[in-house]
Design a protein around this motif. Sequence first.
Motif, PDB file in Angstrom:
ATOM      1  N   ILE A 126      -9.719 -18.013 -15.699  1.00  0.00           N
ATOM      2  CA  ILE A 126      -9.899 -17.120 -16.849  1.00  0.00           C
ATOM      3  C   ILE A 126     -10.708 -15.892 -16.446  1.00  0.00           C
ATOM      4  CG2 ILE A 126     -11.018 -16.914 -19.113  1.00  0.00           C
ATOM      5  CD1 ILE A 126     -10.242 -19.890 -19.539  1.00  0.00           C
ATOM      6  N   ILE A 127     -11.812 -16.100 -15.739  1.00  0.00           N
ATOM      7  CA  ILE A 127     -12.637 -14.977 -15.295  1.00  0.00           C
ATOM      8  C   ILE A 127     -11.861 -14.102 -14.318  1.00  0.00           C
ATOM      9  CG2 ILE A 127     -14.713 -14.379 -13.971  1.00  0.00           C
ATOM     10  CD1 ILE A 127     -16.045 -16.820 -15.293  1.00  0.00           C
ATOM     11  N   SER A 128     -11.095 -14.717 -13.424  1.00  0.00           N
ATOM     12  CA  SER A 128     -10.299 -13.959 -12.470  1.00  0.00           C
ATOM     13  C   SER A 128      -9.262 -13.099 -13.173  1.00  0.00           C
ATOM     14  CB  SER A 128      -9.587 -14.897 -11.495  1.00  0.00           C
ATOM     15  OG  SER A 128     -10.509 -15.638 -10.753  1.00  0.00           O
ATOM     16  N   THR A 129      -8.624 -13.644 -14.195  1.00  0.00           N
ATOM     17  CA  THR A 129      -7.624 -12.883 -14.938  1.00  0.00           C
ATOM     18  C   THR A 129      -8.252 -11.664 -15.601  1.00  0.00           C
ATOM     19  OG1 THR A 129      -6.401 -14.922 -15.357  1.00  0.00           O
ATOM     20  CG2 THR A 129      -5.871 -13.037 -16.739  1.00  0.00           C
ATOM     21  N   ILE A 130      -9.434 -11.825 -16.170  1.00  0.00           N
ATOM     22  CA  ILE A 130     -10.124 -10.700 -16.808  1.00  0.00           C
ATOM     23  C   ILE A 130     -10.499  -9.649 -15.769  1.00  0.00           C
ATOM     24  CG2 ILE A 130     -12.247 -10.040 -18.026  1.00  0.00           C
ATOM     25  CD1 ILE A 130     -12.053 -12.812 -19.433  1.00  0.00           C
ATOM     26  N   LEU A 169      -8.876  -5.768 -15.817  1.00  0.00           N
ATOM     27  CA  LEU A 169      -9.699  -4.600 -16.148  1.00  0.00           C
ATOM     28  C   LEU A 169      -9.338  -3.350 -15.342  1.00  0.00           C
ATOM     29  CD1 LEU A 169     -13.234  -6.057 -16.860  1.00  0.00           C
ATOM     30  CD2 LEU A 169     -11.674  -4.953 -18.450  1.00  0.00           C
ATOM     31  N   PRO A 170      -9.184  -3.416 -14.025  1.00  0.00           N
ATOM     32  CA  PRO A 170      -8.808  -2.192 -13.307  1.00  0.00           C
ATOM     33  C   PRO A 170      -7.455  -1.623 -13.752  1.00  0.00           C
ATOM     34  CG  PRO A 170      -9.611  -3.814 -11.761  1.00  0.00           C
ATOM     35  CD  PRO A 170      -9.481  -4.488 -13.087  1.00  0.00           C
ATOM     36  N   TRP A 171      -6.497  -2.494 -14.051  1.00  0.00           N
ATOM     37  CA  TRP A 171      -5.179  -2.017 -14.485  1.00  0.00           C
ATOM     38  C   TRP A 171      -5.285  -1.338 -15.848  1.00  0.00           C
ATOM     39  CZ3 TRP A 171      -1.706  -1.426 -10.956  1.00  0.00           C
ATOM     40  CH2 TRP A 171      -1.702  -2.263  -9.837  1.00  0.00           C
ATOM     41  N   ILE A 219     -18.493   5.101  -9.872  1.00  0.00           N
ATOM     42  CA  ILE A 219     -19.326   3.917 -10.093  1.00  0.00           C
ATOM     43  C   ILE A 219     -18.507   2.802 -10.735  1.00  0.00           C
ATOM     44  CG2 ILE A 219     -21.264   3.014 -11.446  1.00  0.00           C
ATOM     45  CD1 ILE A 219     -22.645   5.739 -10.957  1.00  0.00           C
ATOM     46  N   ILE A 220     -17.670   3.155 -11.711  1.00  0.00           N
ATOM     47  CA  ILE A 220     -16.815   2.153 -12.360  1.00  0.00           C
ATOM     48  C   ILE A 220     -15.839   1.555 -11.351  1.00  0.00           C
ATOM     49  CG2 ILE A 220     -14.964   1.860 -14.062  1.00  0.00           C
ATOM     50  CD1 ILE A 220     -16.447   3.986 -15.769  1.00  0.00           C
ATOM     51  N   GLN A 221     -15.224   2.412 -10.525  1.00  0.00           N
ATOM     52  CA  GLN A 221     -14.261   1.937  -9.524  1.00  0.00           C
ATOM     53  C   GLN A 221     -14.940   1.034  -8.496  1.00  0.00           C
ATOM     54  OE1 GLN A 221     -10.948   2.469  -9.230  1.00  0.00           O
ATOM     55  NE2 GLN A 221     -10.706   3.848 -10.954  1.00  0.00           N
ATOM     56  N   CYS A 222     -16.123   1.424  -8.045  1.00  0.00           N
ATOM     57  CA  CYS A 222     -16.843   0.601  -7.057  1.00  0.00           C
ATOM     58  C   CYS A 222     -17.251  -0.745  -7.647  1.00  0.00           C
ATOM     59  CB  CYS A 222     -18.071   1.348  -6.541  1.00  0.00           C
ATOM     60  SG  CYS A 222     -17.672   2.720  -5.452  1.00  0.00           S
ATOM     61  N   THR A 223     -17.658  -0.743  -8.909  1.00  0.00           N
ATOM     62  CA  THR A 223     -18.009  -1.998  -9.576  1.00  0.00           C
ATOM     63  C   THR A 223     -16.792  -2.912  -9.684  1.00  0.00           C
ATOM     64  OG1 THR A 223     -19.691  -0.821 -10.844  1.00  0.00           O
ATOM     65  CG2 THR A 223     -19.022  -2.981 -11.661  1.00  0.00           C
ATOM     66  N   GLY A 283     -16.324  -6.530  -7.893  1.00  0.00           N
ATOM     67  CA  GLY A 283     -15.941  -7.693  -8.682  1.00  0.00           C
ATOM     68  C   GLY A 283     -14.682  -8.358  -8.158  1.00  0.00           C
ATOM     69  N   LEU A 284     -13.714  -7.545  -7.746  1.00  0.00           N
ATOM     70  CA  LEU A 284     -12.478  -8.090  -7.187  1.00  0.00           C
ATOM     71  C   LEU A 284     -12.725  -8.803  -5.864  1.00  0.00           C
ATOM     72  CD1 LEU A 284     -10.070  -5.168  -8.048  1.00  0.00           C
ATOM     73  CD2 LEU A 284      -9.811  -7.534  -8.801  1.00  0.00           C
ATOM     74  N   LEU A 285     -13.614  -8.257  -5.042  1.00  0.00           N
ATOM     75  CA  LEU A 285     -13.938  -8.927  -3.776  1.00  0.00           C
ATOM     76  C   LEU A 285     -14.566 -10.292  -4.030  1.00  0.00           C
ATOM     77  CD1 LEU A 285     -15.337  -6.018  -1.587  1.00  0.00           C
ATOM     78  CD2 LEU A 285     -13.182  -7.233  -1.297  1.00  0.00           C
ATOM     79  N   ILE A 286     -15.433 -10.377  -5.024  1.00  0.00           N
ATOM     80  CA  ILE A 286     -16.060 -11.656  -5.364  1.00  0.00           C
ATOM     81  C   ILE A 286     -15.010 -12.642  -5.875  1.00  0.00           C
ATOM     82  CG2 ILE A 286     -17.665 -12.760  -6.983  1.00  0.00           C
ATOM     83  CD1 ILE A 286     -19.378 -10.183  -6.746  1.00  0.00           C
ATOM     84  N   VAL A 287     -14.107 -12.160  -6.734  1.00  0.00           N
ATOM     85  CA  VAL A 287     -13.059 -13.026  -7.278  1.00  0.00           C
ATOM     86  C   VAL A 287     -12.149 -13.539  -6.167  1.00  0.00           C
ATOM     87  CG1 VAL A 287     -10.925 -12.942  -8.639  1.00  0.00           C
ATOM     88  CG2 VAL A 287     -13.057 -12.206  -9.646  1.00  0.00           C
ATOM     89  N   VAL A 288     -11.782 -12.659  -5.242  1.00  0.00           N
ATOM     90  CA  VAL A 288     -10.902 -13.084  -4.142  1.00  0.00           C
ATOM     91  C   VAL A 288     -11.580 -14.139  -3.287  1.00  0.00           C
ATOM     92  CG1 VAL A 288      -9.878 -12.291  -1.969  1.00  0.00           C
ATOM     93  CG2 VAL A 288      -9.434 -11.048  -4.055  1.00  0.00           C
TER      94      VAL A 288
END
Length: 109
Positions: A8-12, A16-18, A39-43, A47-52
């Motif tokens: 669920i967290i991964s899907t969110i 968000l970037p899309w 800043i938004i893009q880097c965040t 977040g995506l790196l953590i999810v992966v």
Amino acid sequence: MKGKLLYIISTIVIALPWIFLSEVLPIPYHRISTLAEIIIQCTMFAGLLIVVSLLRKELKRMKAARIDNKDSDKKYVDRMVGRLLFLCASITIFVVGLTLLFIGISYSL
């Protein structure tokens, strides 16, 4: 983090970037400064790196559990969902990274 909560967290985090890049949200995008956008893009990228990394760890755990005992249909579906989310997160990391690269190139010229 295990199973469904991770999914669920991964899907969110993947969605968000899309949503942000397709400019669907009803906010005035022309008023967002370049620094705020970076800043938004880097965040989102972080977040995506953590999810992966969490998805990869979960897939390895599932693979080890599959070797130890027989697989049920539910575990097979969970593994397929995890793989699909991992693929979507990888593609999203590429797109967000490419966007950051283009922003960097446009301001270095």
